[in-house]
Scaffold this motif. Sequence first.
Motif, PDB file in Angstrom:
ATOM      1  N   PRO A 132       0.811  -1.221   0.000  1.00 17.40           N
ATOM      2  CA  PRO A 132       0.000   0.000   0.000  1.00 17.40           C
ATOM      3  C   PRO A 132       0.842   1.268   0.000  1.00 17.40           C
ATOM      4  N   GLN A 146      -4.988   6.145  -5.721  1.00 14.37           N
ATOM      5  CA  GLN A 146      -5.403   4.836  -5.187  1.00 14.37           C
ATOM      6  C   GLN A 146      -5.517   4.877  -3.663  1.00 14.37           C
ATOM      7  N   LYS A 147      -4.565   5.524  -3.029  1.00 12.35           N
ATOM      8  CA  LYS A 147      -4.604   5.633  -1.561  1.00 12.35           C
ATOM      9  C   LYS A 147      -5.861   6.374  -1.124  1.00 12.35           C
ATOM     10  N   ARG A 155      -9.042   4.215  -1.740  1.00 14.78           N
ATOM     11  CA  ARG A 155      -9.143   3.138  -0.743  1.00 14.78           C
ATOM     12  C   ARG A 155      -9.556   3.699   0.619  1.00 14.78           C
ATOM     13  N   PHE A 198     -11.348   0.832   2.794  1.00 12.40           N
ATOM     14  CA  PHE A 198     -10.732  -0.428   2.381  1.00 12.40           C
ATOM     15  C   PHE A 198      -9.849  -0.970   3.495  1.00 12.40           C
ATOM     16  N   CYS A 248     -13.410  -9.259  -0.932  1.00 16.25           N
ATOM     17  CA  CYS A 248     -13.267  -8.941  -2.357  1.00 16.25           C
ATOM     18  C   CYS A 248     -13.507 -10.171  -3.231  1.00 16.25           C
ATOM     19  N   LEU A 277     -11.981   0.381  -7.727  1.00 18.13           N
ATOM     20  CA  LEU A 277     -10.678   1.003  -7.508  1.00 18.13           C
ATOM     21  C   LEU A 277      -9.959   1.200  -8.836  1.00 18.13           C
ATOM     22  N   VAL A 324      -6.126  -5.911  -5.513  1.00 11.51           N
ATOM     23  CA  VAL A 324      -6.571  -6.190  -4.154  1.00 11.51           C
ATOM     24  C   VAL A 324      -6.424  -7.684  -3.871  1.00 11.51           C
ATOM     25  N   SER A 340      -9.525  -9.040   1.176  1.00 11.32           N
ATOM     26  CA  SER A 340      -9.775  -7.650   1.560  1.00 11.32           C
ATOM     27  C   SER A 340     -11.254  -7.324   1.435  1.00 11.32           C
ATOM     28  N   CYS A 383     -14.165  -3.572   1.310  1.00 10.88           N
ATOM     29  CA  CYS A 383     -14.390  -2.139   1.482  1.00 10.88           C
ATOM     30  C   CYS A 383     -15.890  -1.900   1.609  1.00 10.88           C
TER      31      CYS A 383
END
Length: 103
Positions: free
Chosen positions: A39, A46-47, A50, A55, A66, A85, A90, A94, A96
Amino acid sequence: MADTTLSRRNLLGLAAAAPVAMLLGAGAAAQGAAPCVNPDTLPASQKNRRRSLNFVAQSPDPKKSCGKCAFFTGAAGGCGKCQMLSGGIVSAASVCDSFAPKG
Ligand code: SF4
Protein backbone atom coordinates in the motif's frame (compact mmCIF):
# COMPACT_ATOMS: atom_id res chain seq x y z
CA MET A 1 1.03 -57.32 20.45
CA ALA A 2 3.04 -56.18 17.48
CA ASP A 3 0.04 -54.27 16.17
CA THR A 4 -0.25 -52.44 19.49
CA THR A 5 3.43 -51.42 19.35
CA LEU A 6 3.04 -50.15 15.81
CA SER A 7 -0.04 -48.21 16.79
CA ARG A 8 1.82 -46.58 19.65
CA ARG A 9 4.69 -45.71 17.33
CA ASN A 10 2.30 -44.23 14.82
CA LEU A 11 0.60 -42.21 17.52
CA LEU A 12 3.95 -40.97 18.83
CA GLY A 13 4.96 -40.02 15.31
CA LEU A 14 1.71 -38.12 14.79
CA ALA A 15 2.09 -36.38 18.13
CA ALA A 16 5.59 -35.29 17.18
CA ALA A 17 4.50 -34.07 13.75
CA ALA A 18 1.40 -32.17 14.91
CA PRO A 19 3.20 -29.03 16.16
CA VAL A 20 5.17 -28.83 12.91
CA ALA A 21 1.97 -29.16 10.87
CA MET A 22 0.33 -26.46 12.99
CA LEU A 23 3.25 -24.13 12.38
CA LEU A 24 3.11 -24.76 8.65
CA GLY A 25 -0.62 -24.14 8.67
CA ALA A 26 -0.19 -20.88 10.54
CA GLY A 27 2.42 -19.82 8.02
CA ALA A 28 0.07 -20.54 5.14
CA ALA A 29 -2.71 -18.59 6.82
CA ALA A 30 -0.38 -15.67 7.31
CA GLN A 31 0.59 -15.82 3.64
CA GLY A 32 -3.07 -15.79 2.66
CA ALA A 33 -3.57 -12.58 4.59
CA ALA A 34 -0.61 -10.92 2.97
CA PRO A 35 -1.54 -7.99 0.74
CA CYS A 36 -1.19 -8.39 -3.02
CA VAL A 37 0.28 -4.93 -3.31
CA ASN A 38 2.39 -2.80 -1.03
CA PRO A 39 0.00 0.00 0.00
CA ASP A 40 2.94 2.35 0.51
CA THR A 41 3.81 2.20 -3.18
CA LEU A 42 0.31 3.01 -4.47
CA PRO A 43 -0.28 6.32 -6.23
CA ALA A 44 -2.05 9.01 -4.21
CA SER A 45 -5.27 8.52 -6.21
CA GLN A 46 -5.40 4.84 -5.19
CA LYS A 47 -4.60 5.63 -1.56
CA ASN A 48 -7.35 8.27 -1.44
CA ARG A 49 -9.89 6.00 -3.13
CA ARG A 50 -9.14 3.14 -0.74
CA ARG A 51 -9.35 5.47 2.23
CA SER A 52 -12.70 6.90 1.08
CA LEU A 53 -14.13 3.37 0.71
CA ASN A 54 -12.74 2.27 4.10
CA PHE A 55 -10.73 -0.43 2.38
CA VAL A 56 -9.09 -2.94 4.74
CA ALA A 57 -6.55 -5.57 3.73
CA GLN A 58 -8.23 -8.30 5.80
CA SER A 59 -12.02 -8.49 5.98
CA PRO A 60 -13.35 -9.00 9.51
CA ASP A 61 -16.49 -10.66 8.07
CA PRO A 62 -16.03 -14.06 6.38
CA LYS A 63 -19.20 -13.40 4.35
CA LYS A 64 -17.84 -10.17 2.88
CA SER A 65 -14.57 -10.05 1.01
CA CYS A 66 -13.27 -8.94 -2.36
CA GLY A 67 -13.23 -12.53 -3.57
CA LYS A 68 -17.01 -12.64 -3.09
CA CYS A 69 -17.65 -9.17 -4.53
CA ALA A 70 -19.19 -8.43 -7.92
CA PHE A 71 -16.53 -5.77 -8.57
CA PHE A 72 -13.68 -8.25 -8.19
CA THR A 73 -11.92 -9.97 -11.07
CA GLY A 74 -9.74 -12.75 -9.76
CA ALA A 75 -6.23 -13.53 -10.82
CA ALA A 76 -3.55 -15.91 -9.62
CA GLY A 77 -2.45 -16.24 -6.02
CA GLY A 78 -5.60 -14.94 -4.34
CA CYS A 79 -5.16 -11.49 -5.87
CA GLY A 80 -7.31 -9.65 -8.37
CA LYS A 81 -8.54 -6.32 -9.68
CA CYS A 82 -11.35 -4.15 -8.39
CA GLN A 83 -13.55 -2.10 -10.71
CA MET A 84 -14.38 0.33 -7.91
CA LEU A 85 -10.68 1.00 -7.51
CA SER A 86 -10.16 1.57 -11.24
CA GLY A 87 -8.61 -1.85 -11.64
CA GLY A 88 -6.46 -1.53 -8.53
CA ILE A 89 -4.93 -4.74 -7.24
CA VAL A 90 -6.57 -6.19 -4.15
CA SER A 91 -6.43 -9.40 -2.19
CA ALA A 92 -9.44 -11.72 -2.27
CA ALA A 93 -9.41 -11.46 1.53
CA SER A 94 -9.78 -7.65 1.56
CA VAL A 95 -13.01 -5.66 1.68
CA CYS A 96 -14.39 -2.14 1.48
CA ASP A 97 -17.68 -0.30 2.03
CA SER A 98 -18.71 -0.78 -1.62
CA PHE A 99 -18.86 -4.57 -1.26
CA ALA A 100 -21.63 -6.01 -3.44
CA PRO A 101 -22.17 -9.79 -3.37
CA LYS A 102 -21.72 -11.62 -6.63
CA GLY A 103 -25.08 -12.43 -8.16
S1 SF4 B 1 -15.63 -2.97 -4.26
FE1 SF4 B 1 -14.57 -3.20 -2.31
S2 SF4 B 1 -15.12 -5.28 -1.64
FE2 SF4 B 1 -15.58 -5.16 -3.83
S3 SF4 B 1 -13.71 -5.89 -4.86
FE3 SF4 B 1 -13.55 -3.67 -4.70
S4 SF4 B 1 -12.39 -3.30 -2.80
FE4 SF4 B 1 -13.17 -5.41 -2.73
